[in-house]
Design a protein around this motif. Structure first.
Motif, PDB file in Angstrom:
ATOM      1  N   GLY A 168       4.605   2.223   1.658  1.00  0.00           N
ATOM      2  CA  GLY A 168       3.652   1.177   2.008  1.00  0.00           C
ATOM      3  C   GLY A 168       4.185  -0.202   1.703  1.00  0.00           C
ATOM      4  N   GLU A 204      -1.557   1.746   2.691  1.00  0.00           N
ATOM      5  CA  GLU A 204      -0.797   2.918   2.257  1.00  0.00           C
ATOM      6  C   GLU A 204      -0.308   2.748   0.819  1.00  0.00           C
ATOM      7  OE1 GLU A 204       2.776   5.909   3.677  1.00  0.00           O
ATOM      8  OE2 GLU A 204       2.264   4.193   4.930  1.00  0.00           O
ATOM      9  N   LYS A 205       0.110   1.543   0.477  1.00  0.00           N
ATOM     10  CA  LYS A 205       0.572   1.271  -0.886  1.00  0.00           C
ATOM     11  C   LYS A 205      -0.555   1.498  -1.894  1.00  0.00           C
ATOM     12  CE  LYS A 205       1.122  -2.994  -2.221  1.00  0.00           C
ATOM     13  NZ  LYS A 205       1.618  -4.358  -2.384  1.00  0.00           N
ATOM     14  N   GLY A 216       0.600  -1.266   5.718  1.00  0.00           N
ATOM     15  CA  GLY A 216       1.452  -1.059   4.550  1.00  0.00           C
ATOM     16  C   GLY A 216       0.694  -1.275   3.257  1.00  0.00           C
ATOM     17  N   LYS A 237       6.607  -1.105   4.440  1.00  0.00           N
ATOM     18  CA  LYS A 237       5.881  -1.459   5.668  1.00  0.00           C
ATOM     19  C   LYS A 237       5.270  -2.846   5.553  1.00  0.00           C
ATOM     20  CE  LYS A 237       4.073   2.837   7.607  1.00  0.00           C
ATOM     21  NZ  LYS A 237       2.843   3.591   7.848  1.00  0.00           N
ATOM     22  N   GLU A 238       4.693  -3.119   4.396  1.00  0.00           N
ATOM     23  CA  GLU A 238       4.060  -4.416   4.178  1.00  0.00           C
ATOM     24  C   GLU A 238       5.087  -5.544   4.269  1.00  0.00           C
ATOM     25  OE1 GLU A 238       0.940  -6.375   0.997  1.00  0.00           O
ATOM     26  OE2 GLU A 238       2.282  -4.806   0.302  1.00  0.00           O
ATOM     27  N   HIS A 244       4.303   7.315  -1.285  1.00  0.00           N
ATOM     28  CA  HIS A 244       3.461   6.525  -0.399  1.00  0.00           C
ATOM     29  C   HIS A 244       3.417   5.057  -0.832  1.00  0.00           C
ATOM     30  CE1 HIS A 244       1.928   9.604   2.236  1.00  0.00           C
ATOM     31  NE2 HIS A 244       1.723  10.397   1.187  1.00  0.00           N
TER      32      HIS A 244
END
Length: 60
Positions: free
Chosen positions: A15, A37-38, A34, A18-19, A11
């Motif tokens: 993340g 999630e990170k 992101g 995504k970020e 994850h």
């Protein structure tokens, strides 16, 4: 090794990607998602480390 450690790392990486995509595309929603999630992945990984430490301590 506790499953939370591997899932947390997954994850965390997902993340971070995504970020980065959010930053590059200027999509603040994806960037924030992101980041969340990170950080959730980091927390999950720490839970896994604690579980491993507790299991190791119980064996001794």
């Amino acid at each position: 090794m506790d499953k939370n450690r591997t899932e947390g790392t997954k994850h965390e990486v997902k993340g971070a990607v995504k970020e980065a995509v959010g930053k590059v595309t200027g999509n603040k929603t994806k960037e924030v998602a992101g980041n969340v999630e990170k950080n959730a992945g980091k927390a999950q990984k720490e839970v896994g480390k604690a579980a491993d430490a507790a299991r190791d301590a119980a064996k001794k």
